[in-house]
Design an enzyme around this catalytic site. Structure first.
Site, PDB file in Angstrom:
ATOM      1  CB  CYS A 118      -0.921  -0.043   1.210  1.00 39.81           C
ATOM      2  SG  CYS A 118      -1.890   1.562   1.239  1.00 39.81           S
ATOM      3  CB  CYS A 137      -0.764   2.795   3.815  1.00 44.34           C
ATOM      4  SG  CYS A 137      -2.234   1.926   3.019  1.00 44.34           S
ATOM      5  CG  ASP A 138       2.828   1.495   4.601  1.00 44.66           C
ATOM      6  OD1 ASP A 138       2.353   2.141   5.513  1.00 44.66           O
ATOM      7  OD2 ASP A 138       2.796   0.396   4.149  1.00 44.66           O
TER       8      ASP A 138
END
Ligand code: NAP
Length: 324
Positions: free
Chosen positions: A150, A153-154
């Protein structure tokens, strides 16, 4: 930032309470939420069990450029939140709860979660698909410590660092391009010398000065100590292995359908996707299916939403709102 205001169920107690609905939707991605919009608007008493975080894959996607109605594109999380708001506006109850078991053998159908048992006269299965893993040494060890599926997300953690992406499909390119907002350099490792991704993403990625491609190569091992420091990559044509220094490894090699709960209850194909007809009916009357859990081919938000709408209309017909 997501702002989902939902019921968070409490963990299990000795005696499980049972709630009954006309329709229960399993899964809170575009398919499930679209089904909830249609069912709610038809005044069907509807519960959607949305797992840990509703929104499905768009909630983990930077931008969605091809969902009709948004000519400039829309942030994935915002699109997910709009789906949710629309479902709730029409009266669907959306609950964060993970399904642990289902019983589709008798009417009413029973769904178990950690905290409750639910019964429904009809069910729409829309549990989607999850990212496939490579299965190489170091991948599990460093998952969450440099290995991710992801970028949205990261990606932020890789500001001014180097990252690699594995895969040659739309996800690898879209997420690789997203990573260039933060990283100095993004190396896309692909097992062939030709990409699977759609042409427009190929053109954008080839034009991006921060993206490099490593062709005909497979990732053999993720290396690191506390966190990832590099990957060992093998050229499948020459057999030569090299080490690429990197702080992050983003794996985008396709998806696996979320069907473990339905083994032995619903007909699945060889790849373990739920089999349905064009009316989104499964082999069990009263159980319908929508979205990526039944779609190994298209996996688009608009297609998932479309099958969600069909499943809801067919569930409504099944529940007797329409004759025939
Ligand atoms: P995908 O299209 O199935 O592509 C997976 C990629 O990973 C392929 O390039 C494949 O290589 C490679 N791969 C598979 N197994 C591998 C392994 N074991 N080792 C190394 N490489 C491996 O998956 P996706 O990119 O996640 O896309 C899924 C669906 O979502 C597609 O339908 C896509 O169009 C859609 N999507 C759309 C958008 C959008 O904005 N429209 C964005 C993201 C995804 P080969 O090519 O050699 O098979």
């Amino acid at each position: 930032m997501l702002d989902f205001k939902l019921t968070q169920e409490k963990p299990a107690s000795d005696e499980l309470a049972t709630e009954t609905y006309e329709l229960i939707i399993l899964g809170g991605g575009p398919a499930g939420l679209t089904a909830a919009i249609y069912a709610g608007r038809s005044r069907i008493e509807t519960l959607l069990l949305g797992g840990s975080l509703p929104g499905g894959q768009p909630a983990n996607t930077d931008a969605v450029e091809n969902f009709p109605g948004f000519p400039e594109g829309i942030d994935g999380p915002e699109l997910a939140q709009r789906f949710l708001a629309q479902a709730e506006r029409f009266g669907a109850k959306v609950t964060l709860d993970n399904v642990t078991a289902v019983d589709f053998s008798a009417q009413p159908f029973t769904i178990h979660t950690y905290s409750k048992a639910y019964q429904g006269r009809a069910v729409i299965v829309a549990t989607g698909a999850t990212p496939r893993r490579l299965g190489v040494p170091g991948e599990d060890t460093f998952y969450g410590r440099g290995v991710s599926a992801c970028a949205t997300c990261d990606g932020f953690f890789y500001r001014d660092k180097e990252t690699v992406v594995v895969g040659g499909g739309d996800s690898a390119l879209v997420e690789g391009m997203f990573l260039t907002k933060f990283a100095n350099k993004v190396t896309i490792i692909h097992r062939r010398d030709e990409l699977r991704a759609t042409q427009i993403y190929q053109e954008q990625a080839f034009a991006n000065p921060k993206i490099e491609f490593v062709w005909d190569s497979v990732l053999e091992e993720v290396l690191g100590e506390q966190t990832v420091t590099g990957v060992r990559v093998k050229n499948v044509k020459t057999g030569e292995s090299t080490i690429i220094d990197t702080a992050g490894v983003f794996i985008y090699i396709g998806m696996e359908p979320q069907t473990a709960l339905y083994e032995g209850q619903l007909a699945l194909n060889e790849q373990r996707y739920v089999i349905s007809d064009r009316r989104q009916r499964t082999n069990v009357p009263g159980i319908f299916v929508a979205g990526d859990v039944q779609d190994p081919r298209y996996r688009q938000v608009v297609v998932a939403a479309g099958t969600g709408a069909i499943a809801a209309m067919e569930a409504e017909r099944y529940l007797g709102a329409y004759p025939g």
